[in-house]
Write a protein that holds these residues in place. Structure first.
Motif, PDB file in Angstrom:
ATOM      1  N   ILE A 128       0.842  -1.198   0.000  1.00 58.13           N
ATOM      2  CA  ILE A 128       0.000   0.000   0.000  1.00 58.13           C
ATOM      3  C   ILE A 128       0.874   1.243   0.000  1.00 58.13           C
ATOM      4  O   ILE A 128       1.862   1.325   0.738  1.00 58.13           O
ATOM      5  CB  ILE A 128      -0.925   0.022   1.233  1.00 58.13           C
ATOM      6  N   ALA A 129       0.504   2.203  -0.830  1.00 61.95           N
ATOM      7  CA  ALA A 129       1.204   3.488  -0.871  1.00 61.95           C
ATOM      8  C   ALA A 129       0.165   4.603  -0.849  1.00 61.95           C
ATOM      9  O   ALA A 129      -0.907   4.480  -1.445  1.00 61.95           O
ATOM     10  CB  ALA A 129       2.065   3.607  -2.123  1.00 61.95           C
ATOM     11  N   SER A 130       0.458   5.676  -0.139  1.00 60.01           N
ATOM     12  CA  SER A 130      -0.434   6.836  -0.108  1.00 60.01           C
ATOM     13  C   SER A 130       0.198   7.974  -0.892  1.00 60.01           C
ATOM     14  O   SER A 130       1.424   8.106  -0.945  1.00 60.01           O
ATOM     15  CB  SER A 130      -0.705   7.278   1.329  1.00 60.01           C
ATOM     16  N   ILE A 131      -0.646   8.801  -1.504  1.00 53.43           N
ATOM     17  CA  ILE A 131      -0.178   9.917  -2.330  1.00 53.43           C
ATOM     18  C   ILE A 131      -0.887  11.198  -1.900  1.00 53.43           C
ATOM     19  O   ILE A 131      -2.076  11.176  -1.570  1.00 53.43           O
ATOM     20  CB  ILE A 131      -0.462   9.658  -3.828  1.00 53.43           C
ATOM     21  N   ASP A 132      -0.157  12.314  -1.927  1.00 51.73           N
ATOM     22  CA  ASP A 132      -0.775  13.615  -1.730  1.00 51.73           C
ATOM     23  C   ASP A 132      -0.033  14.648  -2.577  1.00 51.73           C
ATOM     24  O   ASP A 132       1.194  14.557  -2.752  1.00 51.73           O
ATOM     25  CB  ASP A 132      -0.746  14.037  -0.262  1.00 51.73           C
ATOM     26  N   LEU A 133      -0.777  15.595  -3.110  1.00 55.91           N
ATOM     27  CA  LEU A 133      -0.209  16.647  -3.952  1.00 55.91           C
ATOM     28  C   LEU A 133      -0.494  18.021  -3.358  1.00 55.91           C
ATOM     29  O   LEU A 133      -1.499  18.217  -2.682  1.00 55.91           O
ATOM     30  CB  LEU A 133      -0.821  16.613  -5.359  1.00 55.91           C
ATOM     31  N   GLU A 134       0.407  18.958  -3.631  1.00 53.84           N
ATOM     32  CA  GLU A 134       0.112  20.370  -3.431  1.00 53.84           C
ATOM     33  C   GLU A 134       0.138  21.017  -4.807  1.00 53.84           C
ATOM     34  O   GLU A 134       1.028  20.718  -5.624  1.00 53.84           O
ATOM     35  CB  GLU A 134       1.128  21.041  -2.503  1.00 53.84           C
ATOM     36  N   THR A 135      -0.836  21.873  -5.083  1.00 53.97           N
ATOM     37  CA  THR A 135      -0.967  22.493  -6.397  1.00 53.97           C
ATOM     38  C   THR A 135      -1.135  24.000  -6.263  1.00 53.97           C
ATOM     39  O   THR A 135      -1.358  24.513  -5.164  1.00 53.97           O
ATOM     40  CB  THR A 135      -2.188  21.915  -7.148  1.00 53.97           C
ATOM     41  N   THR A 136      -1.052  24.694  -7.385  1.00 50.29           N
ATOM     42  CA  THR A 136      -1.207  26.157  -7.365  1.00 50.29           C
ATOM     43  C   THR A 136      -2.670  26.575  -7.309  1.00 50.29           C
ATOM     44  O   THR A 136      -2.970  27.760  -7.195  1.00 50.29           O
ATOM     45  CB  THR A 136      -0.559  26.782  -8.606  1.00 50.29           C
ATOM     46  N   GLY A 137      -3.584  25.627  -7.412  1.00 47.90           N
ATOM     47  CA  GLY A 137      -5.013  25.923  -7.355  1.00 47.90           C
ATOM     48  C   GLY A 137      -5.823  24.660  -7.555  1.00 47.90           C
ATOM     49  O   GLY A 137      -5.282  23.547  -7.516  1.00 47.90           O
ATOM     50  N   LEU A 138      -7.107  24.828  -7.811  1.00 49.46           N
ATOM     51  CA  LEU A 138      -8.015  23.689  -7.907  1.00 49.46           C
ATOM     52  C   LEU A 138      -8.413  23.327  -9.333  1.00 49.46           C
ATOM     53  O   LEU A 138      -9.072  22.314  -9.541  1.00 49.46           O
ATOM     54  CB  LEU A 138      -9.295  23.979  -7.092  1.00 49.46           C
ATOM     55  N   ASP A 139      -8.042  24.158 -10.306  1.00 46.52           N
ATOM     56  CA  ASP A 139      -8.434  23.942 -11.695  1.00 46.52           C
ATOM     57  C   ASP A 139      -7.364  23.124 -12.412  1.00 46.52           C
ATOM     58  O   ASP A 139      -6.267  23.602 -12.676  1.00 46.52           O
ATOM     59  CB  ASP A 139      -8.621  25.293 -12.393  1.00 46.52           C
ATOM     60  N   VAL A 140      -7.699  21.888 -12.745  1.00 47.55           N
ATOM     61  CA  VAL A 140      -6.721  20.979 -13.351  1.00 47.55           C
ATOM     62  C   VAL A 140      -6.275  21.458 -14.724  1.00 47.55           C
ATOM     63  O   VAL A 140      -5.182  21.104 -15.193  1.00 47.55           O
ATOM     64  CB  VAL A 140      -7.309  19.548 -13.420  1.00 47.55           C
ATOM     65  N   THR A 141      -7.084  22.282 -15.399  1.00 48.53           N
ATOM     66  CA  THR A 141      -6.725  22.764 -16.739  1.00 48.53           C
ATOM     67  C   THR A 141      -5.813  23.983 -16.696  1.00 48.53           C
ATOM     68  O   THR A 141      -5.178  24.325 -17.690  1.00 48.53           O
ATOM     69  CB  THR A 141      -7.994  23.120 -17.544  1.00 48.53           C
ATOM     70  N   LYS A 142      -5.737  24.673 -15.539  1.00 44.96           N
ATOM     71  CA  LYS A 142      -4.947  25.901 -15.447  1.00 44.96           C
ATOM     72  C   LYS A 142      -3.822  25.822 -14.422  1.00 44.96           C
ATOM     73  O   LYS A 142      -2.805  26.508 -14.561  1.00 44.96           O
ATOM     74  CB  LYS A 142      -5.860  27.089 -15.085  1.00 44.96           C
ATOM     75  N   ASP A 143      -4.014  25.025 -13.386  1.00 42.80           N
ATOM     76  CA  ASP A 143      -3.067  25.006 -12.271  1.00 42.80           C
ATOM     77  C   ASP A 143      -2.066  23.854 -12.407  1.00 42.80           C
ATOM     78  O   ASP A 143      -2.259  22.934 -13.197  1.00 42.80           O
ATOM     79  CB  ASP A 143      -3.817  24.927 -10.946  1.00 42.80           C
ATOM     80  N   ASP A 144      -1.018  23.930 -11.585  1.00 43.00           N
ATOM     81  CA  ASP A 144       0.087  22.975 -11.697  1.00 43.00           C
ATOM     82  C   ASP A 144       0.411  22.323 -10.357  1.00 43.00           C
ATOM     83  O   ASP A 144       0.165  22.907  -9.292  1.00 43.00           O
ATOM     84  CB  ASP A 144       1.351  23.693 -12.184  1.00 43.00           C
ATOM     85  N   ILE A 145       0.997  21.127 -10.448  1.00 43.72           N
ATOM     86  CA  ILE A 145       1.519  20.449  -9.263  1.00 43.72           C
ATOM     87  C   ILE A 145       2.817  21.134  -8.843  1.00 43.72           C
ATOM     88  O   ILE A 145       3.684  21.396  -9.670  1.00 43.72           O
ATOM     89  CB  ILE A 145       1.793  18.963  -9.559  1.00 43.72           C
TER      90      ILE A 145
END
Length: 296
Positions: A128-145
Motif C-alpha cells: 500500500i502506498a499513499s499519495i498527496d499533492l500540493e498544487t497552485t489551485g483547484l483547476d486541473v486545466t490551469k493550475d500545476d503540481i
C-alpha cells in the motif's frame, strides 16, 4: 424551549446536536427550533443512539405546557388527564434468557464478528502506498503540481518516503505559499522538472495499491500531468478514503482531512505539506483496516 438529555450515546451524536442546541451540562441540551426540525432531530437521535438513551421535553398546549418523549426502556410516557407523566415500567422478576430472539442472535453474531476483526487485523497481502499533492489551485486545466508526497509501507513494517518539489514556469500564488510554505524561490532552487518527478513517482509506487484522501483530486492532476510529459499514467488500483469515512462517520462537522484525522486521533504536525499529509493518510488507511472498515 426544548430540553434533551442523552446518556451513553456515541460522541458523533453529541457533536451533531451542538449544531442546533447548546450543551449546558454534559448530556443536557437546550434549544429552540421549529416543530418540524425538532421532530426530524428526534428521529435522527433515535436512529443513532446505539445502546444509549434519550429523553426530550418540549413546549406543548396541554395542562402543564410541555410534552415528553423518551427511549428509556425502564420508563413509559403516559397521559394522565392531559398531564404527561413518566411511569416506571414493571420489570419481570424472572431472569431474562438472552439470545432467544433472532434479533438477539444477529446482534451477538455481529458483535463477535466485530471483535474478531479487531483482534485479528487484516493481513497485508498487497503493498500500500499513499499519495498527496500540493498544487497552485483547484483547476486541473490551469493550475500545476508544485509538490508530490508519497509513503509506502514495506514488508518489514517500515515506511519508505518519497517527496519532490516541482518547478513551474510562473509564480506561486501568495495564498498558496501561505498555505503550503512553498515559494517560487524554493521551487527554483530545490525543485525538479515535472517529467522527472512523475517518472520517479512511478518507480517508487511500483504496483502498490494507492490510497488517498479525496483521491479523485490527485488522480485528475496526475493524469493531466502525465499527458503533458507524454508518459503513461498510473495503472495502480486506487482507493479513496473520503467516501468510506463519510459512510462510517455521518455526524462529523465536516470532512476535511484535518477534522477526520482528529476524529481518528491521528497526528499531522504539518498539514498542507504533501509528505506529511501522505503519511497521515496512510495512517488513516491502516486505522480503517484495523477497524474492519477498509479492505485492500
Amino acid at each position: 424551549m426544548i430540553v434533551i438529555t442523552l446518556t451513553k450515546v456515541p460522541p458523533s451524536l453529541r457533536g451533531d446536536l451542538t449544531k442546533w442546541y447548546q450543551e449546558v451540562q454534559t448530556g443536557v441540551y437546550v434549544g429552540n427550533v421549529s416543530a418540524r426540525i425538532r421532530d426530524l432531530l428526534w428521529e435522527r437521535i433515535v436512529r443513532n443512539l446505539s445502546t444509549g438513551e434519550a429523553t426530550m421535553v418540549y413546549n406543548a398546549q396541554n395542562e402543564v405546557g410541555y410534552q415528553i418523549k423518551t427511549t428509556r426502556k425502564a420508563y413509559a410516557v403516559v397521559d394522565f388527564d392531559g398531564i404527561p407523566l413518566m411511569m416506571r415500567v414493571n420489570q419481570s422478576s424472572e431472569p431474562v434468557k438472552h439470545g432467544f430472539s433472532n434479533a438477539a442472535k444477529f446482534h451477538r453474531a455481529k458483535m463477535m464478528a466485530h471483535k474478531s476483526i479487531k483482534k485479528h487485523p487484516q493481513k497485508m497481502t498487497t503493498q500500500i502506498a499513499s499519495i498527496d499533492l500540493e498544487t497552485t489551485g483547484l483547476d486541473v486545466t490551469k493550475d500545476d503540481i508544485i509538490s508530490i508526497g508519497a509513503v509506502k509501507r514495506l514488508s518489514n513494517g517500515e515506511n519508505d518516503h518519497f517527496y519532490r518539489l516541482v518547478r513551474i514556469n510562473h509564480e506561486v500564488p501568495k495564498k498558496i505559499t501561505t498555505l503550503t510554505g512553498i515559494s517560487s524561490e524554493m521551487l527554483e532552487s530545490e525543485g525538479t522538472d515535472l517529467e522527472s518527478a512523475l517518472n520517479d513517482l512511478s518507480i517508487f509506487i511500483e504496483d502498490a495499491t494507492v490510497v488517498g484522501y479525496n483521491l479523485k483530486f490527485d488522480e485528475l492532476f496526475l493524469s493531466e500531468s502525465f499527458k503533458k510529459v507524454n508518459q503513461p499514467g498510473l495503472s495502480n488500483s486506487m482507493q479513496d478514503l473520503m467516501p468510506k469515512v463519510k459512510k462510517i462517520n455521518q455526524f462529523l462537522d465536516n470532512y476535511r482531512l484535518e477534522t477526520v484525522l482528529q476524529a481518528y486521533e491521528i497526528k499531522n504536525p504539518t498539514p498542507h505539506h504533501a509528505l506529511a499529509d501522505a503519511q497521515a493518510t496512510l495512517n488513516l488507511a491502516f486505522k480503517l483496516m484495523e477497524n474492519g472498515d477498509l479492505k485492500i
